[in-house]
Write a protein that holds these residues in place. Structure first.
Motif, PDB file in Angstrom:
ATOM      1  N   MET A 156       0.962  -1.229   0.376  1.00 32.64           N
ATOM      2  CA  MET A 156      -0.089   0.118  -0.145  1.00 32.64           C
ATOM      3  C   MET A 156       0.945   1.396  -0.110  1.00 32.64           C
ATOM      4  O   MET A 156       0.387   2.042  -0.862  1.00 32.64           O
ATOM      5  N   PHE A 157       1.983   1.545   0.555  1.00 34.24           N
ATOM      6  CA  PHE A 157       2.973   2.500   0.905  1.00 34.24           C
ATOM      7  C   PHE A 157       3.430   2.780  -0.647  1.00 34.24           C
ATOM      8  O   PHE A 157       3.572   4.241  -0.728  1.00 34.24           O
ATOM      9  N   ILE A 158       3.511   1.600  -1.108  1.00 37.19           N
ATOM     10  CA  ILE A 158       3.928   1.943  -2.727  1.00 37.19           C
ATOM     11  C   ILE A 158       3.454   2.526  -3.477  1.00 37.19           C
ATOM     12  O   ILE A 158       3.880   3.179  -4.712  1.00 37.19           O
ATOM     13  N   VAL A 159       1.951   1.769  -3.301  1.00 36.18           N
ATOM     14  CA  VAL A 159       0.630   2.321  -4.667  1.00 36.18           C
ATOM     15  C   VAL A 159       1.129   3.995  -4.425  1.00 36.18           C
ATOM     16  O   VAL A 159       0.927   4.916  -4.775  1.00 36.18           O
ATOM     17  N   LEU A 160       0.570   4.108  -2.859  1.00 36.80           N
ATOM     18  CA  LEU A 160       0.897   5.440  -2.437  1.00 36.80           C
ATOM     19  C   LEU A 160       1.902   6.599  -2.685  1.00 36.80           C
ATOM     20  O   LEU A 160       1.259   7.106  -3.258  1.00 36.80           O
ATOM     21  N   GLY A 161       2.700   6.270  -2.619  1.00 38.60           N
ATOM     22  CA  GLY A 161       3.774   6.823  -3.314  1.00 38.60           C
ATOM     23  C   GLY A 161       3.806   7.524  -5.011  1.00 38.60           C
ATOM     24  O   GLY A 161       3.671   8.426  -5.200  1.00 38.60           O
ATOM     25  N   ALA A 162       3.671   6.083  -5.179  1.00 41.41           N
ATOM     26  CA  ALA A 162       3.591   5.946  -6.867  1.00 41.41           C
ATOM     27  C   ALA A 162       2.008   6.754  -7.617  1.00 41.41           C
ATOM     28  O   ALA A 162       2.766   7.745  -8.606  1.00 41.41           O
ATOM     29  N   VAL A 163       0.792   6.562  -6.852  1.00 38.04           N
ATOM     30  CA  VAL A 163      -0.569   7.300  -7.153  1.00 38.04           C
ATOM     31  C   VAL A 163       0.137   8.435  -6.640  1.00 38.04           C
ATOM     32  O   VAL A 163      -0.299   9.762  -7.658  1.00 38.04           O
ATOM     33  N   LEU A 164       0.732   8.982  -5.879  1.00 34.21           N
ATOM     34  CA  LEU A 164       0.927  10.316  -5.617  1.00 34.21           C
ATOM     35  C   LEU A 164       1.934  11.261  -6.682  1.00 34.21           C
ATOM     36  O   LEU A 164       2.121  12.426  -7.218  1.00 34.21           O
ATOM     37  N   MET A 165       3.113  10.292  -6.864  1.00 34.02           N
ATOM     38  CA  MET A 165       3.917  10.734  -7.979  1.00 34.02           C
ATOM     39  C   MET A 165       3.418  10.907  -9.059  1.00 34.02           C
ATOM     40  O   MET A 165       3.357  12.287 -10.258  1.00 34.02           O
ATOM     41  N   ILE A 166       2.536  10.513  -9.476  1.00 36.05           N
ATOM     42  CA  ILE A 166       1.785  10.591 -10.704  1.00 36.05           C
ATOM     43  C   ILE A 166       1.214  11.752 -11.026  1.00 36.05           C
ATOM     44  O   ILE A 166       0.655  12.078 -12.057  1.00 36.05           O
ATOM     45  N   THR A 167       0.171  11.805  -9.205  1.00 33.32           N
ATOM     46  CA  THR A 167      -0.320  12.890  -9.489  1.00 33.32           C
ATOM     47  C   THR A 167       0.793  14.157  -9.343  1.00 33.32           C
ATOM     48  O   THR A 167       0.045  14.630  -9.686  1.00 33.32           O
ATOM     49  N   SER A 168       1.338  13.988  -9.629  1.00 31.71           N
ATOM     50  CA  SER A 168       2.271  15.364  -8.895  1.00 31.71           C
ATOM     51  C   SER A 168       2.909  15.336 -10.806  1.00 31.71           C
ATOM     52  O   SER A 168       2.588  17.403 -10.825  1.00 31.71           O
ATOM     53  N   LEU A 169       2.859  14.431 -11.237  1.00 30.21           N
ATOM     54  CA  LEU A 169       3.230  14.471 -12.951  1.00 30.21           C
ATOM     55  C   LEU A 169       2.619  15.079 -13.454  1.00 30.21           C
ATOM     56  O   LEU A 169       2.514  16.100 -14.364  1.00 30.21           O
ATOM     57  N   GLY A 170       0.718  15.251 -13.247  1.00 28.49           N
ATOM     58  CA  GLY A 170      -0.418  15.589 -13.131  1.00 28.49           C
ATOM     59  C   GLY A 170      -0.002  16.780 -13.473  1.00 28.49           C
ATOM     60  O   GLY A 170      -0.762  18.097 -14.489  1.00 28.49           O
TER      61      GLY A 170
END
Length: 183
Positions: free
Chosen positions: A160-174
């Motif tokens: 979950m921590f990896i997924v949350l980190g990845a989603v937030l990084m993708i969101t920052s790219l958005g």
């Protein structure tokens, strides 16, 4: 289009951020074996830091007119907060680091997210913009805990921590892409 894209990004951010109040305290207790007094203390640190520095910091930063840049920085810090929980070591120290990262990230991102939508609205449509923004937050606040609970049940908190980190990084790219469409 720009505002709708922004709302999608808000749903993603909200779904991740709400974990601070839902699954993270459970992980602190069950995964890190921290007692409830300590968990309460570090959660209080989040509020104390916000009260102590947010308004002054935002007053200083908003004059620079780099709002989306601050949102991006905040999202990256929030991603780092979840990823920091993967670091082995003293549970009290790691949980404190996590809270510091997410608090500074929250301070950097959330006020400028509000500025983003208010600058796009006017006196005739402000309620519509506010309503859509609130709905986006609500969707994230409902979906986030549900999806993360399902993910933890199927895998582990670490996944979950990896997924949350990845989603937030993708969101920052958005938000990087969004900032190119904003004058």
């Amino acid at each position: 289009k720009t505002y709708l894209w922004f709302l999608v990004l808000i749903v993603l951010f909200s779904a991740c951020f709400v974990q601070l109040f839902t699954t993270i305290p459970k992980y602190f207790r069950d995964g890190m074996h921290l007692n409830e007094s300590y968990i309460g203390l570090i959660m209080a640190i989040n509020g104390i830091i916000i009260v102590a520095i947010e308004m002054v910091l935002i007053f200083i930063l908003e004059k620079r007119n780099k709002n989306t840049r601050y949102i991006i920085m905040g999202l990256v810090l929030c991603a780092m907060s979840f990823l920091s929980l993967l670091i082995p070591g003293n549970a009290k120290f790691i949980s404190l680091i996590m809270i510091l990262f997410i608090t500074i990230g929250e301070i950097m991102a959330m006020p400028f997210m509000n500025i983003f939508w208010t600058e796009r609205s006017n006196h005739t449509n402000r309620g519509q913009y506010a309503g859509l923004y609130t709905i986006a937050w609500g969707i994230g606040n409902v979906l986030g805990p549900f999806l993360c609970s399902v993910l933890v049940d199927a895998t582990s908190f670490k996944v979950m921590f990896i997924v949350l980190g990845a989603v937030l990084m993708i969101t920052s790219l958005g938000f990087v892409k969004l900032s190119k469409n904003v004058k």
